[in-house]
Design a protein around this motif. Structure first.
Motif, PDB file in Angstrom:
ATOM      1  N   VAL A  37       8.916   5.258   8.257  1.00 53.41           N
ATOM      2  CA  VAL A  37       8.424   5.511   6.901  1.00 53.41           C
ATOM      3  C   VAL A  37       7.951   6.957   6.799  1.00 53.41           C
ATOM      4  CG1 VAL A  37       7.758   3.136   6.367  1.00 53.41           C
ATOM      5  CG2 VAL A  37       6.150   4.630   7.596  1.00 53.41           C
ATOM      6  N   SER A  38       7.644   7.393   5.593  1.00 55.50           N
ATOM      7  CA  SER A  38       7.175   8.760   5.370  1.00 55.50           C
ATOM      8  C   SER A  38       5.963   8.762   4.440  1.00 55.50           C
ATOM      9  CB  SER A  38       8.293   9.623   4.778  1.00 55.50           C
ATOM     10  OG  SER A  38       8.780   9.048   3.582  1.00 55.50           O
ATOM     11  N   VAL A  39       5.189   9.833   4.496  1.00 61.60           N
ATOM     12  CA  VAL A  39       3.974   9.950   3.688  1.00 61.60           C
ATOM     13  C   VAL A  39       4.313   9.873   2.195  1.00 61.60           C
ATOM     14  CG1 VAL A  39       2.084  11.498   3.029  1.00 61.60           C
ATOM     15  CG2 VAL A  39       2.745  11.275   5.429  1.00 61.60           C
ATOM     16  N   GLY A  40       3.527   9.096   1.461  1.00 60.47           N
ATOM     17  CA  GLY A  40       3.737   8.917   0.025  1.00 60.47           C
ATOM     18  C   GLY A  40       4.576   7.704  -0.326  1.00 60.47           C
ATOM     19  N   GLN A  41       5.226   7.127   0.675  1.00 58.59           N
ATOM     20  CA  GLN A  41       6.096   5.972   0.424  1.00 58.59           C
ATOM     21  C   GLN A  41       5.280   4.724   0.122  1.00 58.59           C
ATOM     22  OE1 GLN A  41       9.004   5.386   3.524  1.00 58.59           O
ATOM     23  NE2 GLN A  41       9.318   3.227   3.017  1.00 58.59           N
ATOM     24  N   LYS A  42       5.711   3.958  -0.863  1.00 56.27           N
ATOM     25  CA  LYS A  42       5.093   2.676  -1.191  1.00 56.27           C
ATOM     26  C   LYS A  42       5.733   1.590  -0.329  1.00 56.27           C
ATOM     27  CE  LYS A  42       2.789   4.421  -4.744  1.00 56.27           C
ATOM     28  NZ  LYS A  42       1.314   4.520  -4.790  1.00 56.27           N
TER      29      LYS A  42
ATOM     30  N   GLY B 106       0.819  -1.205   0.000  1.00 61.19           N
ATOM     31  CA  GLY B 106       0.000   0.000   0.000  1.00 61.19           C
ATOM     32  C   GLY B 106       0.852   1.254   0.000  1.00 61.19           C
ATOM     33  N   THR B 107       0.190   2.381   0.278  1.00 59.90           N
ATOM     34  CA  THR B 107       0.849   3.685   0.296  1.00 59.90           C
ATOM     35  C   THR B 107       0.679   4.330   1.663  1.00 59.90           C
ATOM     36  OG1 THR B 107       0.378   3.990  -2.059  1.00 59.90           O
ATOM     37  CG2 THR B 107       0.965   5.953  -0.803  1.00 59.90           C
ATOM     38  N   ILE B 108       1.750   4.866   2.217  1.00 57.14           N
ATOM     39  CA  ILE B 108       1.691   5.551   3.500  1.00 57.14           C
ATOM     40  C   ILE B 108       0.966   6.886   3.309  1.00 57.14           C
ATOM     41  CG2 ILE B 108       2.990   6.502   5.434  1.00 57.14           C
ATOM     42  CD1 ILE B 108       3.344   3.490   5.100  1.00 57.14           C
ATOM     43  N   VAL B 109      -0.135   7.090   4.036  1.00 55.75           N
ATOM     44  CA  VAL B 109      -0.887   8.340   3.920  1.00 55.75           C
ATOM     45  C   VAL B 109      -0.823   9.170   5.188  1.00 55.75           C
ATOM     46  CG1 VAL B 109      -2.469   7.461   2.163  1.00 55.75           C
ATOM     47  CG2 VAL B 109      -3.048   7.192   4.587  1.00 55.75           C
ATOM     48  N   PHE B 110      -0.281   8.604   6.267  1.00 48.59           N
ATOM     49  CA  PHE B 110      -0.084   9.368   7.508  1.00 48.59           C
ATOM     50  C   PHE B 110       1.048   8.715   8.282  1.00 48.59           C
ATOM     51  CE2 PHE B 110      -0.750  10.776  11.841  1.00 48.59           C
ATOM     52  CZ  PHE B 110      -1.115  12.114  11.684  1.00 48.59           C
TER      53      PHE B 110
ATOM     54  N   GLN C 231      -0.542  11.651  16.490  1.00 47.76           N
ATOM     55  CA  GLN C 231      -1.967  11.923  16.323  1.00 47.76           C
ATOM     56  C   GLN C 231      -2.710  11.710  17.645  1.00 47.76           C
ATOM     57  OE1 GLN C 231      -3.612  13.299  13.810  1.00 47.76           O
ATOM     58  NE2 GLN C 231      -5.475  13.230  15.022  1.00 47.76           N
ATOM     59  N   GLY C 232      -2.538  12.631  18.568  1.00 50.55           N
ATOM     60  CA  GLY C 232      -3.312  12.624  19.802  1.00 50.55           C
ATOM     61  C   GLY C 232      -3.202  11.333  20.587  1.00 50.55           C
ATOM     62  N   THR C 233      -4.361  10.743  20.906  1.00 47.59           N
ATOM     63  CA  THR C 233      -4.378   9.537  21.730  1.00 47.59           C
ATOM     64  C   THR C 233      -3.789   8.325  21.016  1.00 47.59           C
ATOM     65  OG1 THR C 233      -6.651   9.105  21.025  1.00 47.59           O
ATOM     66  CG2 THR C 233      -6.338  10.280  23.112  1.00 47.59           C
ATOM     67  N   TYR C 234      -3.695   8.386  19.683  1.00 46.77           N
ATOM     68  CA  TYR C 234      -3.031   7.316  18.946  1.00 46.77           C
ATOM     69  C   TYR C 234      -1.526   7.302  19.213  1.00 46.77           C
ATOM     70  CZ  TYR C 234      -6.748   5.959  15.566  1.00 46.77           C
ATOM     71  OH  TYR C 234      -7.862   5.472  14.956  1.00 46.77           O
ATOM     72  N   GLY C 235      -0.962   8.445  19.609  1.00 45.03           N
ATOM     73  CA  GLY C 235       0.480   8.564  19.711  1.00 45.03           C
ATOM     74  C   GLY C 235       1.102   8.590  18.336  1.00 45.03           C
ATOM     75  N   GLN C 236       2.310   8.027  18.222  1.00 41.27           N
ATOM     76  CA  GLN C 236       2.957   7.933  16.912  1.00 41.27           C
ATOM     77  C   GLN C 236       2.179   6.922  16.061  1.00 41.27           C
ATOM     78  OE1 GLN C 236       5.781   9.691  15.759  1.00 41.27           O
ATOM     79  NE2 GLN C 236       5.355  10.935  17.578  1.00 41.27           N
ATOM     80  N   LEU C 237       1.676   7.394  14.925  1.00 42.72           N
ATOM     81  CA  LEU C 237       0.725   6.609  14.133  1.00 42.72           C
ATOM     82  C   LEU C 237       1.160   6.516  12.678  1.00 42.72           C
ATOM     83  CD1 LEU C 237      -2.202   5.353  13.721  1.00 42.72           C
ATOM     84  CD2 LEU C 237      -2.941   7.706  13.267  1.00 42.72           C
ATOM     85  N   VAL C 238       1.014   5.332  12.103  1.00 42.95           N
ATOM     86  CA  VAL C 238       1.227   5.120  10.668  1.00 42.95           C
ATOM     87  C   VAL C 238      -0.061   4.575  10.073  1.00 42.95           C
ATOM     88  CG1 VAL C 238       2.413   3.721   8.922  1.00 42.95           C
ATOM     89  CG2 VAL C 238       3.714   4.752  10.792  1.00 42.95           C
ATOM     90  N   ILE C 239      -0.481   5.136   8.938  1.00 47.90           N
ATOM     91  CA  ILE C 239      -1.674   4.663   8.228  1.00 47.90           C
ATOM     92  C   ILE C 239      -1.281   4.284   6.809  1.00 47.90           C
ATOM     93  CG2 ILE C 239      -3.982   5.236   7.391  1.00 47.90           C
ATOM     94  CD1 ILE C 239      -4.264   7.215   9.622  1.00 47.90           C
ATOM     95  N   ILE C 240      -1.750   3.122   6.377  1.00 47.95           N
ATOM     96  CA  ILE C 240      -1.510   2.650   5.009  1.00 47.95           C
ATOM     97  C   ILE C 240      -2.842   2.524   4.285  1.00 47.95           C
ATOM     98  CG2 ILE C 240      -0.580   0.800   3.556  1.00 47.95           C
ATOM     99  CD1 ILE C 240       1.169  -0.053   5.879  1.00 47.95           C
ATOM    100  N   ASN C 241      -2.945   3.130   3.104  1.00 49.26           N
ATOM    101  CA  ASN C 241      -4.078   2.887   2.219  1.00 49.26           C
ATOM    102  C   ASN C 241      -3.708   1.726   1.300  1.00 49.26           C
ATOM    103  OD1 ASN C 241      -5.738   4.807   3.243  1.00 49.26           O
ATOM    104  ND2 ASN C 241      -5.774   6.118   1.426  1.00 49.26           N
ATOM    105  N   HIS C 242      -4.531   0.685   1.310  1.00 50.02           N
ATOM    106  CA  HIS C 242      -4.240  -0.514   0.526  1.00 50.02           C
ATOM    107  C   HIS C 242      -4.999  -0.569  -0.797  1.00 50.02           C
ATOM    108  CE1 HIS C 242      -2.027  -2.203   3.913  1.00 50.02           C
ATOM    109  NE2 HIS C 242      -3.046  -1.888   4.683  1.00 50.02           N
TER     110      HIS C 242
END
Length: 292
Positions: A241-246, A206-210, A214-225
């Protein structure tokens, strides 16, 4: 109390909340980890300028005119007055009084909305007297939900695991009793026990979108698949990782940490699967996606 007066009172309450960003019920304002700011705390005010119409204002905020009419009784005839102020909700919906003794499940059933989604949209607060009911296409402005799902022509199948070995479950997905304060809340993911510093990996391509705090999440990574599916990895210690990275399945995303507000008192990864729907990114049971 007649309907117009009740609606006026609700809009007055919303206006107060929108200005102060204070929950309506401070005694029950504890939000479970990973919950967004309550919709009632995200209202804006818009001063009508010359040349603006109800339709143009609604379009500006990505809302329907009916939503603005519901929230602003003074424009029931469909026209706006220059210089007047309108209450602008974060997305389409309306505000209701919640009868004493009713649960989120009761309210959700009445208005045909997913109970867990309704609970999260209202900040995971308990025993609210006023609630926001989303309708139609929800477009939250929170950075963790703003990324649209890619329109893929072929559905994808996700089956992976965020660790190299299977981990014990600290807190499962679904309605739970908070281990600290005893309140019932909806847990939007699964907490997997792991030592601080343990590597966390992508469960699927997928692609890293965040990739940030992020608040109560703490350090957060989100992947759009793709195909409207998204995975989230929270309470990380480090992000790699960084935003936009595959990324591909098994790629390093970061390490387990204790950032944010993790529940349970033990280091763990809070993992979520979300799907894009007409109610925004809604939580799904991760069980069927997690295959060590």
């Amino acid at each position: 109390m007649n309907f117009p007066y009740r609606l006026l009172l609700l809009c007055s309450l919303v206006g107060t909340v929108g200005l102060t960003s204070t929950p309506l019920n401070s005694n029950s304002a504890h939000a479970a980890p990973s919950c967004p700011t309550p919709a009632l705390s995200r209202f804006q005010r818009h001063k009508v300028n010359r040349g603006e119409t109800l339709e143009s204002i609604a379009q500006r905020y990505n809302l329907t005119p009916s939503t603005l009419i519901n929230m602003n009784p003074a424009v029931r005839n469909g026209s706006v007055t220059v210089g007047s102020e309108l209450q602008i909700p974060p997305f389409n919906g309306f505000v209701v009084e919640v009868p004493r003794g009713q649960t989120w499940r009761d309210v959700a059933k009445k208005y045909e909305v997913r109970a867990d989604t309704l609970f999260e949209i209202n900040g995971c607060q308990q025993n609210l007297s006023v609630a926001f009911i989303p309708t139609g296409n929800v477009s939250p402005r929170s950075p963790i939900t703003a990324s649209p799902a890619p329109a893929d022509s072929q559905p994808i199948s996700i089956s992976g695991y965020p660790f190299q070995k299977k981990a014990s479950v600290l807190l499962a997905y679904g309605w739970q009793i908070h281990p600290t304060n005893g309140e019932v809340f909806f847990h939007s993911g699964v907490d997997l026990l792991a030592a601080v510093g343990s590597p966390v990996q992508a469960i699927a391509p997928g692609t890293i979108v965040f990739a940030n705090d992020q608040g109560t999440y703490g350090q957060l990574v989100i992947i759009n698949h793709g195909s409207g599916l998204q995975s989230r990895y929270a309470h990380l210690g480090e992000i790699k990782v960084s935003v936009g990275q595959k990324v591909n399945e098994g790629d390093l995303l970061g390490t387990v940490g204790t950032t944010g507000e993790p529940t349970g008192g033990q280091p763990h990864l809070h993992f979520e699967m979300r799907s894009s729907s007409d109610l925004g990114w809604v939580a799904e049971d991760p069980k069927s996606y997690l295959q060590p």
